[in-house]
Structure formats: structure tokens, C-alpha cells
Design a protein around this motif. Structure first.
Motif, PDB file in Angstrom:
ATOM      1  N   SER A  69       0.852  -1.180   0.000  1.00 34.37           N
ATOM      2  CA  SER A  69       0.000   0.000   0.000  1.00 34.37           C
ATOM      3  C   SER A  69       0.891   1.234   0.000  1.00 34.37           C
ATOM      4  O   SER A  69       2.022   1.206   0.473  1.00 34.37           O
ATOM      5  N   ILE A  70       0.389   2.301  -0.554  1.00 38.32           N
ATOM      6  CA  ILE A  70       1.150   3.532  -0.710  1.00 38.32           C
ATOM      7  C   ILE A  70       0.473   4.635   0.088  1.00 38.32           C
ATOM      8  O   ILE A  70      -0.752   4.837  -0.029  1.00 38.32           O
ATOM      9  N   VAL A  71       1.251   5.349   0.886  1.00 37.10           N
ATOM     10  CA  VAL A  71       0.728   6.452   1.694  1.00 37.10           C
ATOM     11  C   VAL A  71       1.513   7.704   1.339  1.00 37.10           C
ATOM     12  O   VAL A  71       2.747   7.706   1.352  1.00 37.10           O
ATOM     13  N   GLY A  86      -2.994   6.242 -13.017  1.00 41.70           N
ATOM     14  CA  GLY A  86      -2.808   6.042 -14.446  1.00 41.70           C
ATOM     15  C   GLY A  86      -1.960   4.827 -14.769  1.00 41.70           C
ATOM     16  O   GLY A  86      -2.098   4.230 -15.842  1.00 41.70           O
ATOM     17  N   ALA A  87      -1.074   4.454 -13.825  1.00 38.94           N
ATOM     18  CA  ALA A  87      -0.218   3.281 -14.019  1.00 38.94           C
ATOM     19  C   ALA A  87      -0.890   1.997 -13.555  1.00 38.94           C
ATOM     20  O   ALA A  87      -0.275   0.921 -13.606  1.00 38.94           O
ATOM     21  N   GLY A  88      -2.113   2.099 -13.099  1.00 33.52           N
ATOM     22  CA  GLY A  88      -2.858   0.904 -12.717  1.00 33.52           C
ATOM     23  C   GLY A  88      -2.847   0.563 -11.247  1.00 33.52           C
ATOM     24  O   GLY A  88      -3.352  -0.504 -10.852  1.00 33.52           O
ATOM     25  N   VAL A  89      -2.292   1.426 -10.392  1.00 32.42           N
ATOM     26  CA  VAL A  89      -2.342   1.172  -8.951  1.00 32.42           C
ATOM     27  C   VAL A  89      -3.779   1.372  -8.495  1.00 32.42           C
ATOM     28  O   VAL A  89      -4.380   2.422  -8.752  1.00 32.42           O
ATOM     29  N   PRO A  90      -4.387   0.399  -7.830  1.00 33.60           N
ATOM     30  CA  PRO A  90      -5.783   0.541  -7.402  1.00 33.60           C
ATOM     31  C   PRO A  90      -5.944   1.699  -6.428  1.00 33.60           C
ATOM     32  O   PRO A  90      -5.092   1.928  -5.562  1.00 33.60           O
ATOM     33  N   ALA A  91      -7.046   2.446  -6.569  1.00 36.90           N
ATOM     34  CA  ALA A  91      -7.302   3.569  -5.668  1.00 36.90           C
ATOM     35  C   ALA A  91      -7.308   3.114  -4.221  1.00 36.90           C
ATOM     36  O   ALA A  91      -6.836   3.834  -3.324  1.00 36.90           O
ATOM     37  N   GLU A 123       7.388   0.714  -7.967  1.00 42.87           N
ATOM     38  CA  GLU A 123       8.365  -0.266  -8.444  1.00 42.87           C
ATOM     39  C   GLU A 123       9.264  -0.728  -7.296  1.00 42.87           C
ATOM     40  O   GLU A 123       9.439  -0.027  -6.306  1.00 42.87           O
ATOM     41  N   ASP A 124       9.852  -1.896  -7.474  1.00 41.55           N
ATOM     42  CA  ASP A 124      10.871  -2.381  -6.539  1.00 41.55           C
ATOM     43  C   ASP A 124      12.247  -1.875  -6.977  1.00 41.55           C
ATOM     44  O   ASP A 124      12.422  -1.384  -8.092  1.00 41.55           O
ATOM     45  N   GLY A 125      13.222  -2.024  -6.090  1.00 44.12           N
ATOM     46  CA  GLY A 125      14.601  -1.739  -6.452  1.00 44.12           C
ATOM     47  C   GLY A 125      15.103  -0.341  -6.151  1.00 44.12           C
ATOM     48  O   GLY A 125      16.185   0.040  -6.610  1.00 44.12           O
ATOM     49  N   HIS A 126      14.339   0.424  -5.374  1.00 45.60           N
ATOM     50  CA  HIS A 126      14.747   1.810  -5.117  1.00 45.60           C
ATOM     51  C   HIS A 126      15.192   2.062  -3.676  1.00 45.60           C
ATOM     52  O   HIS A 126      15.526   3.200  -3.334  1.00 45.60           O
ATOM     53  N   LEU A 127      15.211   1.036  -2.853  1.00 41.96           N
ATOM     54  CA  LEU A 127      15.608   1.229  -1.461  1.00 41.96           C
ATOM     55  C   LEU A 127      17.098   1.553  -1.368  1.00 41.96           C
ATOM     56  O   LEU A 127      17.927   1.007  -2.089  1.00 41.96           O
ATOM     57  N   GLY A 128      17.408   2.471  -0.462  1.00 36.24           N
ATOM     58  CA  GLY A 128      18.795   2.853  -0.256  1.00 36.24           C
ATOM     59  C   GLY A 128      19.362   3.738  -1.345  1.00 36.24           C
ATOM     60  O   GLY A 128      20.579   3.967  -1.396  1.00 36.24           O
ATOM     61  N   ARG A 129      18.500   4.257  -2.195  1.00 37.40           N
ATOM     62  CA  ARG A 129      18.961   5.081  -3.311  1.00 37.40           C
ATOM     63  C   ARG A 129      18.664   6.559  -3.050  1.00 37.40           C
ATOM     64  O   ARG A 129      17.671   6.908  -2.412  1.00 37.40           O
TER      65      ARG A 129
END
Length: 292
Positions: A2-4, A22-27, A188-194
Motif C-alpha cells: 500500500s502507498i501512503v 494512471g499506471a494501474g495502482v488501485p485507488a 516499483e521495486d529496487g529503489h531502497l537505499g537510493r
């Protein structure tokens, strides 16, 4: 997942939510954090979740986050007051053990040596100290600040007036550009620690800016670089509080020193497209000025 998103009803927050949808993430997988139900009514009507909280009321963030959440902290607007406001969010995110804490920071991060960056550098330090998995989105300036907000004054004066040294460059991008990058990092995955240094693909000078306004408007516009003290006095005369006028003068000095001219390409890579040319934003600003 989930995104906050905190500060979700601001201009950037709304654009990020629109990109996610728009990218398809459910409301239903998105929660907006806002200061009032009224400000977020249109988001709730789309099925977005809502948590009412205020940066100045740390207790209001109780229950805002869960362990699986990817949280984006959009920085507060009051320079000089933001560190304790941001700390309220960081503490709540740490207590919940969230999966990711993203932060909308400033271009240059720890190397940014201008006053407006002070709160951002300290916020980044607090996030690192929290031990949370994190991602820093270090935004350069918004093109709209010059090419939309200042267009009426530029047309009235026949000049864009700064204390930026002639020939100095700045690599701005639009809110929509930065929003696209933030949405990508959240979904997306892969952005931790960046830590991403986000700026426009092309750095421009204020002389080039004036030439483009002249070309599109059919009027002669110049860049007038004045003494910092004169610029501060001018801003104060326009009603800008003296402390913030000093901050703006300091930003222009940073531009003169090349601190906002970098074009590392992180923004266009994350957004998946080129950044918006300054000429396009100038066109938007001129159109808005004509209909005002």
C-alpha cells in the motif's frame, strides 16, 4: 503493498496520485494524508483512502502507517520549521516499521550549501538515523516557479530580475516530471537505499529564458542581474517577508555558483521519458497570463 502520501492535497501530491492511478495502482491501495477531509474530498470520491493529520500535531499521525506501507514524505512548505514537522512523520513511520520511506528532498542533498537546503539535509540525516529503508528524491527547482508564477511580472517589467550572475545555468523540471519519478519509485521495486538527483535534461540560462519569452510573446524581455542587496530590497518591497527574501537571494547565489546546473539524467530515467522543455512551460505561463 500500500502507498501512503503525506501532503497529498498539494500540487505535487495530487500529480503523484494521478500518475499512480494512471499506471494501474488501485485507488484502494493508496492513502492520502491531509489536514482536513474537505481538502481531500475529491480524492476520497475516487476511492483513495484518507488519514487526517497535521505536520504540527505529531499525535495525529498515530495509526497512519502499517508495516507493509510505502510512504512518501512530501516536504512541508514553511522553511525553517520543517525539521520538527518532518520528524513527526519519521517517528510515526519508524514506530510502524514501514517498508519504505521516500522523501522529497533538495538537489544536491548533503552537498547543497544554500539556506533553503538546511531543513532537507537535516531531514535526510534523521531518516538515515531512523534505520528505515528509504529513498531520497532530490528535486531541483520547479520550472513553474519561473515560467508560470513570474510571467505576469516579467511581462509588466519587460525583464526577469534576479541576482544570478549572467550565464549561470539551472536545470529545472516541471511538477509533472517530478511526480512521474516519485510515482515510479513508489510502485516499483529496487529503489531502497537510493538517492536520486532529479533535474531537467537541459540546464538553461536566464538570458536564454528571456529570449524564449521574447520569442513567444512578441515582446522584448531581458534578464537583469542586480546586486543581492538591491534584490532583497525589491522582494521586500513586493511584500516578501525579509527572512524569506534573504533565502531567495541566497538561492540565486547558489545558481551563480553552479549548484543547480547538474543534469545527471536520473529524472528522465525514472519518469521513462524526457523532461519537459522550459519553452513548453513558458508557453503554459503565457497562456495562463492571457486568460487571467
Amino acid at each position: 503493498m500500500s502507498i501512503v502520501i503525506t501532503g497529498a492535497t498539494g500540487q505535487l501530491g495530487r500529480l503523484i496520485i494521478a500518475d499512480l492511478l494512471g499506471a494501474g495502482v488501485p485507488a484502494g491501495g493508496i492513502t492520502a494524508v491531509a489536514r482536513s477531509k474537505e481538502k481531500a474530498a475529491d480524492l476520497v470520491a475516487q476511492g483513495i483512502g484518507l488519514h487526517v493529520a497535521d505536520y504540527d500535531e505529531p499525535e495525529s499521525f498515530a495509526g497512519a502507517f502499517r508495516p507493509e506501507d510505502r510512504v512518501l514524505l512530501i516536504s512541508a512548505t514553511d522553511a525553517g520549521r520543517r525539521v520538527p514537522q518532518h520528524a513527526a512523520v519519521i517517528d510515526a513511520a519508524r514506530d510502524a516499521g514501514v517498508a519504505q520511506l521516500g522523501y522529497v528532498s533538495v538537489f544536491g542533498g548533503p552537498a547543497a550549501d544554500f539556506r533553503l537546503a538546511d531543513d532537507h539535509r537535516e531531514t535526510e540525516r534523521l531518516i538515515v538515523a531512523s534505520g528505515l529503508p528509504h529513498t531520497f528524491l532530490r528535486n531541483n527547482w520547479y520550472s513553474e516557479m519561473y515560467a508560470v508564477n513570474e510571467i505576469p511580472g516579467i511581462l509588466a517589467q519587460g525583464a526577469i530580475v534576479t541576482n544570478v550572475a549572467p550565464g549561470s545555468r539551472i536545470a529545472t523540471a516541471t511538477r509533472a516530471d517530478y511526480a512521474a519519478a516519485a510515482a515510479a519509485v513508489l510502485r516499483e521495486d529496487g529503489h531502497l537505499g537510493r538517492a536520486y538527483e532529479l533535474s531537467g535534461d537541459t540546464a538553461w540560462t536566464f538570458e536564454e529564458f528571456a529570449e524564449e519569452v521574447s520569442r513567444q510573446s512578441g515582446r522584448t524581455i531581458v534578464h537583469r542581474s542586480i546586486d543581492p542587496a538591491e534584490r532583497a530590497a525589491m522582494l521586500i518591497g513586493f511584500g516578501v517577508p525579509a527572512p524569506f527574501a534573504e533565502v531567495l537571494v541566497d538561492v540565486d547565489d547558489a545558481i551563480s555558483r553552479g549548484r543547480l546546473a547538474g543534469t545527471p539524467g536520473d529524472l528522465s530515467r525514472l519518469a521513462g521519458r524526457p523532461t519537459t522543455p522550459i519553452a513548453d512551460t513558458i508557453a503554459e505561463g503565457l497562456a495562463a497570463a492571457q486568460t487571467a
